[in-house]
Design an enzyme around this catalytic site. Structure first.
Site, short mmCIF file in Angstrom:
data_model
loop_
_atom_site.label_atom_id
_atom_site.label_comp_id
_atom_site.label_asym_id
_atom_site.label_seq_id
_atom_site.Cartn_x
_atom_site.Cartn_y
_atom_site.Cartn_z
N TYR A 61 0.85 -1.18 0.00
CA TYR A 61 0.00 0.00 0.00
C TYR A 61 0.89 1.24 0.00
O TYR A 61 1.55 1.56 0.99
CB TYR A 61 -0.89 0.04 1.23
CG TYR A 61 -1.99 -1.01 1.27
CD1 TYR A 61 -2.37 -1.71 0.14
CD2 TYR A 61 -2.67 -1.29 2.45
CE1 TYR A 61 -3.38 -2.67 0.18
CE2 TYR A 61 -3.69 -2.23 2.50
CZ TYR A 61 -4.03 -2.92 1.36
OH TYR A 61 -5.03 -3.86 1.42
N PHE A 75 -14.25 -4.80 0.02
CA PHE A 75 -15.25 -4.16 -0.85
C PHE A 75 -16.64 -4.32 -0.20
O PHE A 75 -17.58 -4.78 -0.85
CB PHE A 75 -15.25 -4.77 -2.25
CG PHE A 75 -13.96 -4.62 -3.01
CD1 PHE A 75 -13.06 -3.63 -2.69
CD2 PHE A 75 -13.65 -5.49 -4.06
CE1 PHE A 75 -11.87 -3.50 -3.39
CE2 PHE A 75 -12.47 -5.36 -4.76
CZ PHE A 75 -11.57 -4.37 -4.44
N PRO A 76 -16.79 -3.95 1.08
CA PRO A 76 -18.05 -4.22 1.79
C PRO A 76 -19.25 -3.43 1.28
O PRO A 76 -20.38 -3.77 1.60
CB PRO A 76 -17.72 -3.83 3.23
CG PRO A 76 -16.65 -2.79 3.10
CD PRO A 76 -15.82 -3.25 1.93
N LEU A 77 -18.99 -2.40 0.48
CA LEU A 77 -20.09 -1.62 -0.09
C LEU A 77 -20.13 -1.73 -1.61
O LEU A 77 -20.82 -0.95 -2.27
CB LEU A 77 -19.96 -0.14 0.33
CG LEU A 77 -20.13 0.11 1.83
CD1 LEU A 77 -19.86 1.57 2.15
CD2 LEU A 77 -21.51 -0.30 2.31
N GLY A 78 -19.42 -2.72 -2.16
CA GLY A 78 -19.39 -2.89 -3.61
C GLY A 78 -18.72 -1.71 -4.28
O GLY A 78 -18.03 -0.91 -3.66
N GLY A 79 -18.96 -1.59 -5.59
CA GLY A 79 -18.53 -0.41 -6.32
C GLY A 79 -17.04 -0.15 -6.39
O GLY A 79 -16.62 0.96 -6.69
#
Length: 302
Positions: free
Chosen positions: A62, A216-220
């Site tokens: 990162y 990616f807990p909220l997608g997108g």
């Protein structure tokens, strides 16, 4: 440092082998966007700790080590914060892709050594092996390595005291089963209200009491991938509960199993505080029925 919150307001706790951590943690990847303001990045990490966060997820790749160095400085004097890193890829500065696969046993060992140095630790509490055999970006050639060879290296590193606990990231159910005899503490996979491709892995973790860490807990996360916060049902539930759509999506994940642990990433203090408050959102049966009925798709591998 005085904490203004408590793990119970962050959704309770999850056991990571020898560690017990708040269910809402912090994913440090977005700190790489703060390379121009190191002090702001450090302040954000300290704010997360003040909110009760005691689990932070990172990786040497990162920001080519920048994020780990920020955490090293921000976490001085915070011995109770569990730092989790991942290996299986390394920084690739100056190239088209900022990271490259590093799946071979000797590369895994070298990655652990670099993480120890950049984090300023004598032992890393938990190291996730980020596999590269599923998803849109799959390793080739000598980067296709048997899980047994990789796990043997990680077990050796554990026995040497360089790492305390082993986890898995971006893996199939077959890989989880083959690795589980080594004593796996957690599994990280893409998973959200709109992306349940790895439902079988999630179910296995729930049944065997492995910590489940959805990224990616909220997608997108990539173009064309649906976003939880744009679903009409999510917006309607949020309006009814006086919450934000993102908080509803995160609360839904926490509701799926008691061993679910979130690593929510942001470089914004306001967004950090909003994320942490998701642990206090309660979804009733009506809300869960509405959310469970949302059509799901497939996402991407981090």
């Amino acid at each position: 440092m005085t904490q203004t919150s408590h793990p119970t307001s962050l959704g309770g706790t999850v056991n990571f082998a020898r560690y017990s951590v708040a269910r809402v943690g912090y994913g440090a990847m977005q700190l790489r966007n703060s390379s121009g303001d190191r002090e702001a990045a450090i302040a954000l990490v300290k704010r997360a700790i003040a909110l009760g966060v005691n689990h932070i997820d990172t990786a040497e790749f990162y920001g080519d080590g920048f994020v780990n160095h920020v955490l090293r400085d921000a976490l001085r004097g915070e011995p109770d914060v569990v730092v989790v890193t991942k290996i299986g890829a390394d920084p690739n500065p100056g190239q088209e892709s900022p990271i490259r696969f590093a799946q071979r046993p000797e590369e895994l060992r070298a990655s652990v050594e670099r993480n120890l140095k950049s984090l300023g630790l004598e032992q890393i509490p938990l190291v996730n092996l980020r596999r590269a055999d599923i998803g849109p970006h799959i390793a080739k050639g000598d980067q296709l390595v048997d899980i047994e060879d990789q796990i043997a290296t990680m077990v050796a590193l554990r026995e040497e005291g360089k790492i305390a606990t082993i986890g898995l990231s971006a893996v199939s159910l077959d890989i989880v089963r083959r690795a589980s005899s080594a004593g796996i503490a957690c599994v990280q996979n893409a998973y959200s209200l709109v992306d349940r491709e790895f439902e079988d892995v999630f179910r296995f973790c729930a049944e065997t009491n492995l910590a489940w860490v959805p990224f990616f807990p909220l997608g997108g996360a990539v173009r064309g991938m649906p976003k939880v916060t744009e679903q009409p049902e999510v917006i309607a539930v949020a309006d009814r509960l006086g919450a934000t759509p993102s908080q509803v999506g995160l609360a839904w994940l926490l509701k799926q199993s008691e061993n679910t642990l979130l690593i929510l990433g942001t470089s914004s203090v306001a967004h950090l505080e909003e994320n942490c408050a998701a642990g206090s959102v309660t979804l009733d049966e009506d809300a869960m029925r509405e959310l469970d009925a949302i059509k799901v798709g497939q996402g991407a591998i981090c």
